[in-house]
Design a protein around this motif. Structure first.
Motif, PDB file in Angstrom:
ATOM      1  N   ILE A 110     -10.595  -7.128   2.097  1.00 34.62           N
ATOM      2  CA  ILE A 110     -10.079  -5.799   2.359  1.00 34.62           C
ATOM      3  C   ILE A 110     -10.223  -4.873   3.538  1.00 34.62           C
ATOM      4  CG2 ILE A 110     -11.145  -4.862   0.248  1.00 34.62           C
ATOM      5  CD1 ILE A 110      -8.604  -3.960  -0.461  1.00 34.62           C
ATOM      6  N   GLN A 111     -11.675  -5.565   3.739  1.00 38.19           N
ATOM      7  CA  GLN A 111     -12.746  -4.259   4.281  1.00 38.19           C
ATOM      8  C   GLN A 111     -12.694  -5.135   6.210  1.00 38.19           C
ATOM      9  OE1 GLN A 111     -16.665  -4.495   2.881  1.00 38.19           O
ATOM     10  NE2 GLN A 111     -16.477  -2.042   2.250  1.00 38.19           N
ATOM     11  N   THR A 112     -12.520  -5.951   5.922  1.00 40.41           N
ATOM     12  CA  THR A 112     -11.985  -6.578   7.881  1.00 40.41           C
ATOM     13  C   THR A 112     -10.678  -6.818   8.088  1.00 40.41           C
ATOM     14  OG1 THR A 112     -12.144  -8.556   6.567  1.00 40.41           O
ATOM     15  CG2 THR A 112     -14.504  -7.410   7.535  1.00 40.41           C
ATOM     16  N   GLN A 113      -9.595  -7.084   7.060  1.00 32.59           N
ATOM     17  CA  GLN A 113      -8.737  -6.923   7.520  1.00 32.59           C
ATOM     18  C   GLN A 113      -6.967  -5.963   6.848  1.00 32.59           C
ATOM     19  OE1 GLN A 113      -7.339 -11.113   6.654  1.00 32.59           O
ATOM     20  NE2 GLN A 113      -9.203 -12.241   6.528  1.00 32.59           N
ATOM     21  N   ASN A 114      -6.429  -6.258   7.582  1.00 33.83           N
ATOM     22  CA  ASN A 114      -5.140  -5.235   7.855  1.00 33.83           C
ATOM     23  C   ASN A 114      -5.286  -5.636   5.885  1.00 33.83           C
ATOM     24  OD1 ASN A 114      -3.762  -2.604   8.298  1.00 33.83           O
ATOM     25  ND2 ASN A 114      -2.083  -3.655   9.418  1.00 33.83           N
ATOM     26  N   TYR A 115      -5.174  -5.060   5.164  1.00 38.84           N
ATOM     27  CA  TYR A 115      -4.497  -5.387   3.895  1.00 38.84           C
ATOM     28  C   TYR A 115      -4.883  -4.137   2.808  1.00 38.84           C
ATOM     29  CZ  TYR A 115      -3.197 -10.736   5.302  1.00 38.84           C
ATOM     30  OH  TYR A 115      -2.636 -11.981   5.898  1.00 38.84           O
ATOM     31  N   ARG A 162      -7.081  -0.717  -2.837  1.00 38.43           N
ATOM     32  CA  ARG A 162      -7.422   0.065  -2.154  1.00 38.43           C
ATOM     33  C   ARG A 162      -6.829   1.535  -2.630  1.00 38.43           C
ATOM     34  NH1 ARG A 162      -8.558   0.005   3.503  1.00 38.43           N
ATOM     35  NH2 ARG A 162      -8.171  -2.260   4.430  1.00 38.43           N
ATOM     36  N   LYS A 163      -8.064   2.916  -2.989  1.00 42.09           N
ATOM     37  CA  LYS A 163      -7.543   4.221  -3.757  1.00 42.09           C
ATOM     38  C   LYS A 163      -6.478   4.795  -3.340  1.00 42.09           C
ATOM     39  CE  LYS A 163      -9.205   6.847  -6.831  1.00 42.09           C
ATOM     40  NZ  LYS A 163      -7.694   7.722  -6.981  1.00 42.09           N
ATOM     41  N   ASP A 164      -5.787   4.378  -2.448  1.00 39.65           N
ATOM     42  CA  ASP A 164      -3.894   5.419  -1.814  1.00 39.65           C
ATOM     43  C   ASP A 164      -3.405   4.386  -2.223  1.00 39.65           C
ATOM     44  OD1 ASP A 164      -4.596   3.000  -0.217  1.00 39.65           O
ATOM     45  OD2 ASP A 164      -4.304   3.772   2.120  1.00 39.65           O
ATOM     46  N   MET A 165      -3.511   3.085  -2.524  1.00 41.66           N
ATOM     47  CA  MET A 165      -2.357   1.906  -3.090  1.00 41.66           C
ATOM     48  C   MET A 165      -2.394   2.374  -4.698  1.00 41.66           C
ATOM     49  SD  MET A 165      -1.933  -1.549  -3.476  1.00 41.66           S
ATOM     50  CE  MET A 165      -1.070  -2.786  -4.366  1.00 41.66           C
ATOM     51  N   VAL A 166      -4.298   2.522  -5.041  1.00 39.86           N
ATOM     52  CA  VAL A 166      -4.455   2.849  -6.548  1.00 39.86           C
ATOM     53  C   VAL A 166      -3.358   4.250  -7.211  1.00 39.86           C
ATOM     54  CG1 VAL A 166      -5.358   3.688  -8.791  1.00 39.86           C
ATOM     55  CG2 VAL A 166      -5.911   1.716  -7.180  1.00 39.86           C
ATOM     56  N   ASP A 167      -3.177   5.130  -6.380  1.00 38.67           N
ATOM     57  CA  ASP A 167      -2.722   6.634  -5.901  1.00 38.67           C
ATOM     58  C   ASP A 167      -1.026   6.382  -6.784  1.00 38.67           C
ATOM     59  OD1 ASP A 167      -4.872   7.779  -6.241  1.00 38.67           O
ATOM     60  OD2 ASP A 167      -5.139   8.603  -4.262  1.00 38.67           O
ATOM     61  N   VAL A 168      -0.655   5.717  -5.698  1.00 38.91           N
ATOM     62  CA  VAL A 168       0.857   5.120  -5.290  1.00 38.91           C
ATOM     63  C   VAL A 168       1.272   5.010  -7.486  1.00 38.91           C
ATOM     64  CG1 VAL A 168       2.960   4.128  -4.969  1.00 38.91           C
ATOM     65  CG2 VAL A 168       1.416   5.402  -3.095  1.00 38.91           C
ATOM     66  N   ILE A 169       0.772   4.130  -7.974  1.00 39.18           N
ATOM     67  CA  ILE A 169       0.036   3.193  -8.854  1.00 39.18           C
ATOM     68  C   ILE A 169       0.398   4.465 -10.137  1.00 39.18           C
ATOM     69  CG2 ILE A 169      -0.345   1.935 -11.107  1.00 39.18           C
ATOM     70  CD1 ILE A 169      -1.585   0.282  -8.496  1.00 39.18           C
ATOM     71  N   VAL A 170      -0.026   5.164  -9.799  1.00 44.73           N
ATOM     72  CA  VAL A 170      -0.554   6.419 -11.032  1.00 44.73           C
ATOM     73  C   VAL A 170       0.035   7.095 -11.324  1.00 44.73           C
ATOM     74  CG1 VAL A 170      -2.246   8.515 -11.952  1.00 44.73           C
ATOM     75  CG2 VAL A 170      -3.212   6.373 -11.210  1.00 44.73           C
ATOM     76  N   SER A 171       1.069   7.620  -9.578  1.00 47.00           N
ATOM     77  CA  SER A 171       2.626   8.319  -8.874  1.00 47.00           C
ATOM     78  C   SER A 171       3.665   8.044 -10.641  1.00 47.00           C
ATOM     79  CB  SER A 171       2.306   9.151  -8.141  1.00 47.00           C
ATOM     80  OG  SER A 171       3.315   7.459  -7.330  1.00 47.00           O
ATOM     81  N   MET A 172       3.598   6.487 -10.611  1.00 39.06           N
ATOM     82  CA  MET A 172       4.478   6.528 -11.360  1.00 39.06           C
ATOM     83  C   MET A 172       4.035   5.826 -12.841  1.00 39.06           C
ATOM     84  SD  MET A 172       5.439   2.325  -9.025  1.00 39.06           S
ATOM     85  CE  MET A 172       6.958   2.360  -9.902  1.00 39.06           C
ATOM     86  N   GLN A 173       4.977   7.028 -13.158  1.00 38.37           N
ATOM     87  CA  GLN A 173       4.315   7.395 -14.635  1.00 38.37           C
ATOM     88  C   GLN A 173       5.519   6.893 -16.357  1.00 38.37           C
ATOM     89  OE1 GLN A 173       3.287  12.117 -15.056  1.00 38.37           O
ATOM     90  NE2 GLN A 173       1.965  11.795 -13.701  1.00 38.37           N
ATOM     91  N   GLU A 174       6.170   6.253 -15.249  1.00 38.87           N
ATOM     92  CA  GLU A 174       7.022   5.323 -16.526  1.00 38.87           C
ATOM     93  C   GLU A 174       6.389   5.140 -17.640  1.00 38.87           C
ATOM     94  OE1 GLU A 174       8.270   1.308 -14.158  1.00 38.87           O
ATOM     95  OE2 GLU A 174       8.076   2.977 -13.102  1.00 38.87           O
TER      96      GLU A 174
END
Length: 315
Positions: A110-115, A162-174
């Motif tokens: 995750i640090q060295t590749q574009n994932y 990555r944290k930005d992906m986690v933030d999106v998951i948190v925003s889905m409050q279903e």
């Protein structure tokens, strides 16, 4: 300095926790990155919380959340997502079926590749009952065909994001959550890391056939409208069939004057159609039940106690 947060949902894992903590601590200490371990006690009835508190007393990198009751693994994962501090976030089970030894490789990718995330998948199911494995494979095949969620066969909740992906998951409050579906639905670039299936290091699994079946049904209902469409299509089909039978009976009566015979077959047809109607109503009822629970806006979890005051007590 970058930081990795490790979320560990726990429910009655007193036997496995010492093995898990010692192994994951050894692995994380070897990685040149700051870290925290966030244990989420999901209303355990054994000494799980006491063991976690002992970890917290002797290790400042250990934090914990303890629920007021058992809210389920999905709620435990969501609580972790809402309270982590790291730039990278990983989810792991405490039973050692998610090998901590994979963490360095996952972090390097995750640090060295574009994932945006590195997810794990089991390449085999050795040690698992054959019937359970067969149903699991069929479930993954089915849900990928009838939904927009991209779920790989053998996918685990064990993944690094990555944290930005986690933030999106948190925003889905279903309220009715199915994380495997959410991970696939939100997109982002994911690297799939295969590994051999591992047995539990200690304790017993909390997932019996019935719980897995309910979990599969929840996943299908949360991410597909096909069951509703099936009920509608079948209703239209049976309406057309009944209309054709009605024409047949009228023509037969006019042309041949025969009475309509076959009481037993008529009863069988009525019972069959009635069963299909009840089945279709049950499908609709499942969706209505989900709407009902969502409309209440109840919290996903309630925290009884936590290691620090920054933990969100209700969310």
């Amino acid at each position: 300095m970058r930081k990795i947060s490790l979320i560990v949902p726990c429910y009655n894992e007193k036997e496995a926790l010492p093995f898990f903590y010692n192994e994951v601590k050894k692995i994380l200490d070897q990685i040149e990155i700051d870290y925290e371990i966030l244990f989420v006690n999901d209303g355990s009835k054994d000494e799980t919380l006491e063991i976690i508190k002992e970890f917290n007393k002797k290790d400042e990198k250990v934090r914990y959340i303890s629920f007021s009751r058992n809210f389920g693994k999905e709620a435990a994962m969501y609580a972790g997502f809402c309270n982590v501090k790291g730039d990278y976030v990983a989810v792991m089970d405490a039973d050692m079926q998610d090998p901590p030894s994979l963490l360095p490789e996952m972090l390097n990718i995750i640090q060295t590749q574009n994932y945006d995330s590195v997810a794990t998948r089991r390449v085999n199911r050795e040690g698992e009952p054959p019937v359970r494995s067969w149903f699991a494979r069929k479930f993954y095949r089915l849900i990928n065909k009838i939904s927009d969620a991209d779920i790989i066969d053998g996918a685990r909740d064990f993944r690094l994001m990555r944290k930005d992906m986690v933030d999106v998951i948190v925003s889905m409050q279903e309220y009715n959550r199915f994380s495997k579906g959410i991970f696939g639905w939100i997109g982002f670039r994911t690297y799939w890391l295969p590994y051999e299936n591992r047995e539990r290091v200690a304790g017993e699994t909390k997932w019996n056939i019935w719980k897995l079946f309910k979990y599969a049904i929840d996943g299908i209902i949360n991410f597909s409208e096909i069951p509703l469409n099936f009920a509608s299509w079948f209703g239209m089909l049976m309406t057309l069939v009944s209309f054709l039978f009605l024409i047949f009976i009228i023509v037969r009566k006019i042309c041949f004057g025969d009475p309509v015979a076959g009481w037993a077959s008529t009863i069988c047809i009525i019972v069959f159609i009635g069963g299909i109607q009840l089945f279709s109503m049950g499908i609709i009822g499942q969706y209505i039940a989900k709407i009902y629970t969502e409309s209440k806006h109840r919290p996903h979890y309630i925290v009884k106690e936590a290691s620090d005051e920054k933990i969100k007590r209700v969310h």
